[in-house]
Design a protein around this motif. Structure first.
Motif, PDB file in Angstrom:
ATOM      1  N   VAL A  42      -0.198   5.695   4.868  1.00  0.00           N
ATOM      2  CA  VAL A  42       0.988   6.062   4.109  1.00  0.00           C
ATOM      3  C   VAL A  42       1.246   4.998   3.059  1.00  0.00           C
ATOM      4  O   VAL A  42       1.405   3.819   3.380  1.00  0.00           O
ATOM      5  N   THR A  43       1.277   5.406   1.825  1.00  0.00           N
ATOM      6  CA  THR A  43       1.547   4.451   0.726  1.00  0.00           C
ATOM      7  C   THR A  43       2.688   4.913  -0.155  1.00  0.00           C
ATOM      8  O   THR A  43       3.166   4.171  -0.990  1.00  0.00           O
ATOM      9  N   ASP A  44       3.109   6.190   0.032  1.00  0.00           N
ATOM     10  CA  ASP A  44       4.120   6.734  -0.879  1.00  0.00           C
ATOM     11  C   ASP A  44       5.332   7.322  -0.175  1.00  0.00           C
ATOM     12  O   ASP A  44       6.105   8.055  -0.768  1.00  0.00           O
ATOM     13  N   LYS A 174      11.360  -8.303  11.645  1.00  0.00           N
ATOM     14  CA  LYS A 174      10.111  -8.738  10.995  1.00  0.00           C
ATOM     15  C   LYS A 174       9.736  -7.811   9.837  1.00  0.00           C
ATOM     16  O   LYS A 174       8.578  -7.748   9.440  1.00  0.00           O
ATOM     17  N   GLY A 175      10.737  -7.119   9.324  1.00  0.00           N
ATOM     18  CA  GLY A 175      10.498  -6.288   8.154  1.00  0.00           C
ATOM     19  C   GLY A 175      10.336  -4.809   8.433  1.00  0.00           C
ATOM     20  O   GLY A 175      10.168  -4.027   7.493  1.00  0.00           O
ATOM     21  N   LEU A 176      10.387  -4.395   9.690  1.00  0.00           N
ATOM     22  CA  LEU A 176      10.298  -2.969  10.014  1.00  0.00           C
ATOM     23  C   LEU A 176      11.660  -2.479  10.516  1.00  0.00           C
ATOM     24  O   LEU A 176      12.227  -3.032  11.463  1.00  0.00           O
ATOM     25  N   ALA A 204       1.761  -2.028   8.167  1.00  0.00           N
ATOM     26  CA  ALA A 204       2.032  -1.819   9.598  1.00  0.00           C
ATOM     27  C   ALA A 204       1.242  -0.608  10.082  1.00  0.00           C
ATOM     28  O   ALA A 204       1.232   0.439   9.430  1.00  0.00           O
ATOM     29  N   ARG A 205       0.606  -0.773  11.213  1.00  0.00           N
ATOM     30  CA  ARG A 205      -0.187   0.313  11.796  1.00  0.00           C
ATOM     31  C   ARG A 205       0.450   0.695  13.139  1.00  0.00           C
ATOM     32  O   ARG A 205       0.581  -0.157  14.041  1.00  0.00           O
ATOM     33  N   LEU A 206       0.823   1.974  13.302  1.00  0.00           N
ATOM     34  CA  LEU A 206       1.539   2.405  14.504  1.00  0.00           C
ATOM     35  C   LEU A 206       1.563   3.932  14.572  1.00  0.00           C
ATOM     36  O   LEU A 206       1.165   4.604  13.618  1.00  0.00           O
ATOM     37  N   PHE A 207       2.009   4.467  15.711  1.00  0.00           N
ATOM     38  CA  PHE A 207       2.198   5.915  15.812  1.00  0.00           C
ATOM     39  C   PHE A 207       3.432   6.208  16.649  1.00  0.00           C
ATOM     40  O   PHE A 207       3.829   5.419  17.521  1.00  0.00           O
ATOM     41  N   SER A 208       4.060   7.337  16.348  1.00  0.00           N
ATOM     42  CA  SER A 208       5.263   7.746  17.082  1.00  0.00           C
ATOM     43  C   SER A 208       4.872   8.639  18.263  1.00  0.00           C
ATOM     44  O   SER A 208       3.804   9.254  18.273  1.00  0.00           O
ATOM     45  N   TYR A 209       5.753   8.715  19.239  1.00  0.00           N
ATOM     46  CA  TYR A 209       5.464   9.509  20.428  1.00  0.00           C
ATOM     47  C   TYR A 209       6.750  10.065  21.025  1.00  0.00           C
ATOM     48  O   TYR A 209       7.863   9.614  20.718  1.00  0.00           O
ATOM     49  N   ALA A 314       2.296   1.097   4.290  1.00  0.00           N
ATOM     50  CA  ALA A 314       2.131  -0.004   3.337  1.00  0.00           C
ATOM     51  C   ALA A 314       3.477  -0.657   3.030  1.00  0.00           C
ATOM     52  O   ALA A 314       4.536  -0.047   3.224  1.00  0.00           O
ATOM     53  N   PRO A 315       3.481  -1.890   2.555  1.00  0.00           N
ATOM     54  CA  PRO A 315       4.738  -2.552   2.163  1.00  0.00           C
ATOM     55  C   PRO A 315       5.512  -1.711   1.157  1.00  0.00           C
ATOM     56  O   PRO A 315       4.934  -1.163   0.214  1.00  0.00           O
ATOM     57  N   GLY A 316       6.811  -1.580   1.402  1.00  0.00           N
ATOM     58  CA  GLY A 316       7.664  -0.826   0.503  1.00  0.00           C
ATOM     59  C   GLY A 316       7.645   0.672   0.720  1.00  0.00           C
ATOM     60  O   GLY A 316       8.338   1.403   0.003  1.00  0.00           O
ATOM     61  N   SER A 317       6.906   1.159   1.696  1.00  0.00           N
ATOM     62  CA  SER A 317       6.835   2.604   1.941  1.00  0.00           C
ATOM     63  C   SER A 317       7.558   2.976   3.230  1.00  0.00           C
ATOM     64  O   SER A 317       7.991   2.109   4.000  1.00  0.00           O
TER      65      SER A 317
END
Length: 603
Positions: A42-44, A174-176, A204-209, A314-317
């Protein structure tokens, strides 16, 4: 009973055994999960729609882990109330757990005031709840993402109602920044939207559940015809597993339990079903996800999970996912509405329609429509019986004509029996020649009976399983058609000041109600129209059969016994009229009276 009838019945029994054995020993194979499934980036700020993520994220140390916390007891956790026309409860801000839910429209006992409780928090007698969160990947750890024990802040909403959703947030420092919005409709559907925005300088790399968990092995009805446990749809494959089968899944050390993992490409849902209630996770239609069913032996916990594709933010997204939670009664009309309006693929299959679903579904729809017109399930069952008997009349007609002709041959059959003596082979040859000469097929009477078997089981499923029959009254003393007849011959149907035996007690088998007795009489009367077997032992067995069935079905649901009484009565009437139209005039009641006089004389 001749050899042709014996072979026919034997073939039916063997076919049933083969079908049952094949279902038990050769279940549908599970699809293996691809551990190298691609990751969406995800970048946008958009939501990814690419392939299913691996079943486990990778922590910073490179070790595979599910990343999902086990919920702990939090008795003093702050809560948000839930109040709708049909449910009441609360959400714990610890984990944002939906763990307190009761159903306003359903009472535990027909005469009581206590309503049915569906979900309960950790620390209660039977913890059962839904929780949501994010699992870490890449450089993230479990402390960087919200889980089952994270304390959320309330952004808006004091009480969750159909008009007022609740919005929660949590900042990991930490920015999230994570957000969660929970809404509910007027029935049983929660909508949960989870989002994360990345204000840091690293991806950041992660997934929701989503998770539904049950602590302890639930008490089930233990009926062979009823499924209680895991129910899930994975694209086009419906999977039903009892709790003992979940505990037998292969042990996966990475997951920390006995686990079954299925990737879903487009449509699916997963959850736990009871006889009348269900809690299911439903991702957005068209959304790929990983369906997980698990048993954690150390805590005796059963759980299902829906894991969304892993994303790189990505940062800012920013990214978000929306999913649903069904928690309520398995009402066909409500579930069908979610299937049709929300696009939940085959959601009505979460109801246990059974092996004969091709009969059960239309039978239920007709019964449901009749109830909508009449407003009484008892009368609706009787009219449904008339409809079923009308549909089967063309086949039954041939059977009844054959029975009438066999009844006419009864005197000749008695003569053959006297002539043959103990020579059974001679008797069989003589009977077959008699049938051939008179163009009578003795097996034709079996066809309507065989056709009624799937219909009987289908109606049994409808009455026993569907919630529309629960606590549904008919007349007088029959106030719950899903329960046995509460009257008892042991207290003369209420005339004596004694309570009938409790269900399951030693005397309950002898405690016949009015409906089971009427069932036995109706079967006995119907039997009087049929030709008696030539074999004395078989004749004795057939004579006892109505009274054996009377006791066997005595503790069945009243609605099913009512159907069987109506079925027997209509069958008797049809057979009587058809036999008369073909020249045979059965004197049923005269024969009964003569039989009683002979017995009295012999005594």
């Amino acid at each position: 009973m001749d050899d042709q009838n014996k072979n026919l019945i034997l073939a039916v029994v063997l076919s049933g055994i083969v079908l049952l054995g094949w279902t038990i020993f050769f279940p549908a194979p599970e699809t293996a999960t691809d551990p190298n499934a691609p990751v969406a980036t995800v970048t946008d700020g958009t939501t990814p729609t690419t392939a299913v993520a691996p079943p486990a994220a990778t922590s910073g140390s490179g070790t595979a882990t599910s990343g999902l916390e086990t919920a702990t007891q939090t008795p003093d956790a702050p809560r948000i109330e839930i109040e709708t026309p049909r449910v009441v409860g609360s959400i714990s801000l610890i984990g944002g757990r939906i763990d307190d839910l009761a159903l306003k429209d359903y009472k535990v006992e027909i005469d009581g005031d206590e309503i049915v409780t569906l979900l309960e928090p950790v620390g209660s007698e039977a913890p059962y709840y839904a929780t949501y969160g994010w699992a870490p990947g890449g450089a993230l750890t479990v402390d960087d993402v919200p889980g089952a024990n994270t304390l959320w802040n309330v952004e808006s909403g004091e009480t969750l109602t159909p008009e007022t959703p609740v919005r929660l947030s949590w900042d990991n420092g930490k920015g999230l920044i994570f957000h969660r919005e929970i809404s509910i409709d007027a029935h049983y559907l929660f909508t949960v939207t989870q989002s994360v925005e990345n204000t840091s300088e690293t991806t950041a790399r992660l997934f929701s559940y989503g998770v539904v968990a049950r602590h302890g092995t639930p008490e089930t009805s233990k009926y062979f015809v009823l499924h209680e446990g895991l129910v899930r749809l994975s694209d086009k494959e419906l999977d039903e597993e009892k709790y003992k089968d979940i505990a037998d899944f292969d042990l996966d050390p990475r997951e920390g339990g006995h686990t079954s993992v299925i990737p879903v490409a487009e449509n699916g849902w997963t959850g736990f079903t009871d006889k009348y209630w269900m809690t299911s996770l439903v991702p957005q239609p068209g959304q790929s996800f990983t369906s997980v069913a698990k048993y954690v032996e150390s805590g005796n916990i059963y759980q299902v999970e829906t894991r969304m594709p892993t994303v790189e933010v990505a940062p800012g997204s920013r990214t978000e996912t929306t999913s649903y939670l069904f928690a309520g009664a398995k009402e066909w009309e409500t579930i069908r509405q979610y299937q049709d309006d929300n696009g939940f693929y085959r959601f009505v299959d979460s109801i246990d329609w059974g092996w004969f679903w091709y009969f059960t579904k239309p039978i239920f729809r007709i019964l449901h429509a009749l109830h909508g017109l009449i407003g009484n399930m008892g009368w609706s069952i009787m009219i449904l019986t008339l409809i079923i008997k009308g549909v089967m009349l063309p086949l039954a007609y041939k059977s009844y004509v054959s029975m009438a002709r066999m009844k006419e041959l009864q005197p000749e059959m008695e003569k053959l029996k006297e002539q043959a003596g103990d020579d059974r082979e001679k008797l069989q040859r003589g009977m077959m020649e008699l049938y051939k000469t008179n163009k009578v097929n003795p097996a034709s009477g079996c066809l309507p009976i065989l056709l009624q078997i799937p219909v009987f089981f289908s109606l049994y499923k409808v009455i026993f399983v569907t919630i529309e029959l629960r606590h549904a009254p008919w007349i007088g003393w029959i106030r719950d058609l899903s329960a046995p007849d509460p009257s008892s011959i042991l207290n003369l149907f209420g005339l004596l000041p004694y309570a009938p035996p409790e269900p399951g007690s030693a005397l309950a088998f002898l405690s016949l109600g009015i409906l089971p007795i009427l069932l036995g009489i109706s079967m006995w009367l119907q039997q009087k129209l049929n030709p008696a077997p030539t074999d004395a032992s078989q004749a004795m067995i057939m004579a006892w059969m109505p009274w054996v069935f009377m006791f066997m079905l005595g503790n069945f649901a009243s609605g099913l016994v009512l159907y069987w009484i109506c079925n027997n009565t209509i069958t008797f009437t049809q057979q009587y009229l058809i036999m008369r139209s073909h020249g045979h005039k059965p004197d049923v009641f005269g024969n009964i009276l003569r039989s009683l006089r002979l017995k009295k004389k012999d005594a």
